[in-house]
Design a protein around this motif. Structure first.
Motif, PDB file in Angstrom:
ATOM      1  N   GLU A  12      -1.071 -30.256  12.925  1.00 47.28           N
ATOM      2  CA  GLU A  12      -1.973 -29.388  14.041  1.00 47.28           C
ATOM      3  C   GLU A  12      -2.681 -30.398  14.642  1.00 47.28           C
ATOM      4  O   GLU A  12      -3.801 -31.063  14.236  1.00 47.28           O
ATOM      5  N   GLN A  13      -2.945 -29.953  16.231  1.00 44.05           N
ATOM      6  CA  GLN A  13      -3.631 -30.964  16.999  1.00 44.05           C
ATOM      7  C   GLN A  13      -5.024 -30.097  16.857  1.00 44.05           C
ATOM      8  O   GLN A  13      -5.284 -28.938  17.268  1.00 44.05           O
ATOM      9  N   LEU A  14      -6.327 -31.003  16.789  1.00 41.53           N
ATOM     10  CA  LEU A  14      -7.600 -30.611  16.435  1.00 41.53           C
ATOM     11  C   LEU A  14      -8.098 -31.251  17.768  1.00 41.53           C
ATOM     12  O   LEU A  14      -7.985 -32.382  18.057  1.00 41.53           O
ATOM     13  N   THR A  15      -9.162 -30.433  18.358  1.00 39.87           N
ATOM     14  CA  THR A  15     -10.072 -30.778  19.323  1.00 39.87           C
ATOM     15  C   THR A  15     -11.313 -31.511  18.641  1.00 39.87           C
ATOM     16  O   THR A  15     -11.462 -31.720  17.630  1.00 39.87           O
ATOM     17  N   ARG A  16     -11.886 -32.296  19.622  1.00 38.05           N
ATOM     18  CA  ARG A  16     -13.073 -33.073  19.171  1.00 38.05           C
ATOM     19  C   ARG A  16     -14.231 -32.182  18.709  1.00 38.05           C
ATOM     20  O   ARG A  16     -14.727 -32.540  17.644  1.00 38.05           O
ATOM     21  N   GLU A  17     -14.363 -31.001  19.146  1.00 35.98           N
ATOM     22  CA  GLU A  17     -15.237 -29.757  18.786  1.00 35.98           C
ATOM     23  C   GLU A  17     -15.133 -29.328  17.329  1.00 35.98           C
ATOM     24  O   GLU A  17     -15.999 -29.100  16.455  1.00 35.98           O
ATOM     25  N   GLN A  18     -13.576 -29.064  16.987  1.00 35.54           N
ATOM     26  CA  GLN A  18     -13.287 -28.658  15.542  1.00 35.54           C
ATOM     27  C   GLN A  18     -13.533 -29.601  14.696  1.00 35.54           C
ATOM     28  O   GLN A  18     -13.911 -29.239  13.759  1.00 35.54           O
TER      29      GLN A  18
ATOM     30  N   ALA B  22     -15.995 -31.807  14.789  1.00 39.04           N
ATOM     31  CA  ALA B  22     -17.348 -32.329  14.817  1.00 39.04           C
ATOM     32  C   ALA B  22     -17.920 -31.141  13.863  1.00 39.04           C
ATOM     33  O   ALA B  22     -18.818 -31.295  12.955  1.00 39.04           O
ATOM     34  N   GLN B  23     -17.180 -29.994  13.839  1.00 37.23           N
ATOM     35  CA  GLN B  23     -17.817 -28.881  13.106  1.00 37.23           C
ATOM     36  C   GLN B  23     -17.781 -29.116  11.643  1.00 37.23           C
ATOM     37  O   GLN B  23     -18.423 -28.614  10.746  1.00 37.23           O
ATOM     38  N   HIS B  24     -16.753 -29.736  11.083  1.00 38.54           N
ATOM     39  CA  HIS B  24     -16.438 -29.859   9.791  1.00 38.54           C
ATOM     40  C   HIS B  24     -16.862 -31.201   9.083  1.00 38.54           C
ATOM     41  O   HIS B  24     -16.423 -31.531   8.204  1.00 38.54           O
ATOM     42  N   ALA B  25     -16.989 -32.122   9.995  1.00 38.04           N
ATOM     43  CA  ALA B  25     -17.136 -33.548   9.632  1.00 38.04           C
ATOM     44  C   ALA B  25     -18.771 -33.817   9.360  1.00 38.04           C
ATOM     45  O   ALA B  25     -19.404 -33.097   9.623  1.00 38.04           O
ATOM     46  N   ASP B  26     -19.062 -34.646   8.103  1.00 35.72           N
ATOM     47  CA  ASP B  26     -20.166 -35.015   7.690  1.00 35.72           C
ATOM     48  C   ASP B  26     -20.106 -36.587   8.708  1.00 35.72           C
ATOM     49  O   ASP B  26     -19.543 -37.550   8.108  1.00 35.72           O
ATOM     50  N   ILE B  27     -21.375 -36.625   9.401  1.00 34.19           N
ATOM     51  CA  ILE B  27     -21.541 -37.764  10.324  1.00 34.19           C
ATOM     52  C   ILE B  27     -22.745 -38.561   9.521  1.00 34.19           C
ATOM     53  O   ILE B  27     -23.765 -38.146   9.503  1.00 34.19           O
ATOM     54  N   HIS B  28     -22.596 -39.584   9.189  1.00 35.27           N
ATOM     55  CA  HIS B  28     -23.470 -40.426   8.547  1.00 35.27           C
ATOM     56  C   HIS B  28     -23.731 -41.675   9.599  1.00 35.27           C
ATOM     57  O   HIS B  28     -22.812 -42.364   9.976  1.00 35.27           O
ATOM     58  N   ILE B  29     -24.988 -41.802   9.967  1.00 37.14           N
ATOM     59  CA  ILE B  29     -25.338 -43.262  10.992  1.00 37.14           C
ATOM     60  C   ILE B  29     -25.988 -44.169   9.999  1.00 37.14           C
ATOM     61  O   ILE B  29     -26.932 -43.701   9.386  1.00 37.14           O
TER      62      ILE B  29
END
Length: 141
Positions: free
Chosen positions: A3-9, A11-18
């Protein structure tokens, strides 16, 4: 199927660690030995070459003696240059006093200053003494 996902999709499910910026670990390129051992090793090798060059002085051997001397200088000069490369380091080679107190860390554990000096200097001393024997034999024959 994929399934092709957009960046917004995503980003909603991702845990971003800086991550914090990485700081380089301090670099120690001193080999934990005092400068005197390094200078002594180079001196004995060059002394061996000079002794044989003077004893067996011949125009055809001069270029070989120069090549050997340049090889020794390059072989010991490259690590000397390497110790001064970036990243800059605050580490300095050990003084004789500190070397005698702490010794040096080897692959098999800490070695005393006496043991480390013997390990470092035995080959150059034996090669120089071998040159003395060769010169003595050549003088007697």
């Amino acid at each position: 199927m994929a399934e092709q996902l957009t960046r917004e999709q995503i980003a909603q499910h991702a845990d971003i660690h800086i991550d914090a910026p990485r700081v380089a670990a301090p670099v120690d390129r001193t080999f934990e030995l005092p400068k005197g051992l390094y200078i002594g090793t180079v001196g004995l090798y060059l002394g061996f070459i000079a002794m044989l060059a003077v004893t067996f002085a011949h125009p055809e051997l001069t270029i070989l003696a120069v090549i050997f001397a340049l090889s020794v200088i390059a072989g010991f000069g490259l690590p000397l240059v390497w110790t001064r490369l970036a990243p800059q380091t605050k580490s300095k080679s050990k003084t004789w006093g500190r070397f005698q107190q702490e010794g040096v860390m080897t692959a098999s554990g800490r070695a005393s200053a006496r043991d480390a000096t013997v390990q470092v200097m035995i080959l150059p001393v034996l090669i120089f003494l071998w040159g003395v024997c060769v010169v003595a034999i050549a003088a007697l024959v």
